[in-house]
Design a protein around this motif. Structure first.
Motif, PDB file in Angstrom:
ATOM      1  N   ILE A 152      15.900  55.307  26.792  1.00 33.17           N
ATOM      2  CA  ILE A 152      16.568  55.386  28.085  1.00 33.17           C
ATOM      3  C   ILE A 152      15.669  56.192  29.016  1.00 33.17           C
ATOM      4  O   ILE A 152      15.414  57.373  28.765  1.00 33.17           O
ATOM      5  CB  ILE A 152      17.953  56.075  27.972  1.00 33.17           C
ATOM      6  CG1 ILE A 152      18.791  55.468  26.847  1.00 33.17           C
ATOM      7  CG2 ILE A 152      18.672  56.035  29.318  1.00 33.17           C
ATOM      8  CD1 ILE A 152      19.153  54.016  26.998  1.00 33.17           C
ATOM      9  N   ASP A 194      26.987  54.938  26.740  1.00 33.29           N
ATOM     10  CA  ASP A 194      26.793  54.854  25.293  1.00 33.29           C
ATOM     11  C   ASP A 194      28.057  54.355  24.615  1.00 33.29           C
ATOM     12  O   ASP A 194      29.068  55.046  24.585  1.00 33.29           O
ATOM     13  CB  ASP A 194      26.394  56.223  24.753  1.00 33.29           C
ATOM     14  CG  ASP A 194      25.798  56.150  23.369  1.00 33.29           C
ATOM     15  OD1 ASP A 194      25.950  55.107  22.692  1.00 33.29           O
ATOM     16  OD2 ASP A 194      25.159  57.130  22.954  1.00 33.29           O
ATOM     17  N   CYS A 231      22.113  51.030  35.235  1.00 29.81           N
ATOM     18  CA  CYS A 231      22.529  51.694  34.002  1.00 29.81           C
ATOM     19  C   CYS A 231      21.997  50.915  32.809  1.00 29.81           C
ATOM     20  O   CYS A 231      21.596  49.758  32.941  1.00 29.81           O
ATOM     21  CB  CYS A 231      24.049  51.817  33.901  1.00 29.81           C
ATOM     22  SG  CYS A 231      24.891  50.276  33.511  1.00 29.81           S
ATOM     23  N   ARG A 267      24.272  51.114  26.061  1.00 34.41           N
ATOM     24  CA  ARG A 267      23.737  51.237  24.696  1.00 34.41           C
ATOM     25  C   ARG A 267      24.779  50.756  23.701  1.00 34.41           C
ATOM     26  O   ARG A 267      25.888  51.276  23.637  1.00 34.41           O
ATOM     27  CB  ARG A 267      23.366  52.686  24.408  1.00 34.41           C
ATOM     28  CG  ARG A 267      22.770  52.913  23.043  1.00 34.41           C
ATOM     29  CD  ARG A 267      22.353  54.389  22.942  1.00 34.41           C
ATOM     30  NE  ARG A 267      21.802  54.669  21.639  1.00 34.41           N
ATOM     31  CZ  ARG A 267      22.425  55.387  20.702  1.00 34.41           C
ATOM     32  NH1 ARG A 267      23.614  55.896  20.931  1.00 34.41           N
ATOM     33  NH2 ARG A 267      21.847  55.603  19.547  1.00 34.41           N
ATOM     34  N   LYS A 319      23.062  56.245  31.292  1.00 33.24           N
ATOM     35  CA  LYS A 319      23.323  55.634  29.987  1.00 33.24           C
ATOM     36  C   LYS A 319      24.825  55.603  29.765  1.00 33.24           C
ATOM     37  O   LYS A 319      25.511  56.626  29.890  1.00 33.24           O
ATOM     38  CB  LYS A 319      22.658  56.431  28.862  1.00 33.24           C
ATOM     39  CG  LYS A 319      23.007  55.900  27.465  1.00 33.24           C
ATOM     40  CD  LYS A 319      22.266  56.625  26.359  1.00 33.24           C
ATOM     41  CE  LYS A 319      22.756  58.029  26.178  1.00 33.24           C
ATOM     42  NZ  LYS A 319      22.211  58.688  24.989  1.00 33.24           N
TER      43      LYS A 319
END
Length: 137
Positions: free
Chosen positions: A33, A41, A112, A115, A39
């Motif tokens: 990242i 997640d 963005c 993840r 991020k």
């Protein structure tokens, strides 16, 4: 409380804020990242949620005009590549394929990176937003 749609408030907010040509990335759990890129997640454990789960959800909720993949994905991860071909047919969407290094460089301009828990190599895609008033694909 929202009754339908994406319950993750961070993803819902990003999608609502996207403009034409803005990009977001859906990445495996190993994708670096870049500093300064938000991020989101979702990773819980290896494989959960999967790349496919997240891509399928975003396909339903995001107007996309182009996708960007790293060239190794086609050979090194044919299953997830096939998912992208199914959801974003090459005759309807612009496909951009670059080296994996160029792909990682392109993530620096994403709004963005989402993840996932995906633990297979090259399970990454950048989606470029289309205008919502363009013809639905």
């Amino acid at each position: 409380m929202q009754k339908h749609g994406i319950l993750n408030s961070h993803i819902a907010k990003v999608l609502a804020d996207l403009g034409h040509t803005d990009t977001i990335c859906i990445g495996d759990c190993g994708l670096p990242i870049p500093e300064g890129v938000r991020k989101i997640d979702l990773a819980l454990t290896y494989g959960v949620p999967s790349f496919e789960d997240v891509v399928r959800l975003l396909r339903y909720h995001m107007q996309v005009e182009a996708i960007h993949v790293g060239e190794p994905m086609a050979k090194e991860n044919p299953d997830n590549y096939a998912v992208l071909e199914e959801l974003y047919p090459k005759d309807c969407y612009e496909w951009i394929a670059t080296s994996h290094e160029e792909f990682k460089e392109a993530t620096k301009s994403c709004k963005c990176i989402i993840r996932t828990g995906e633990a297979t190599p090259y399970s990454n895609v950048i989606l470029r937003a289309d205008c919502i008033f363009n013809e639905e694909k």
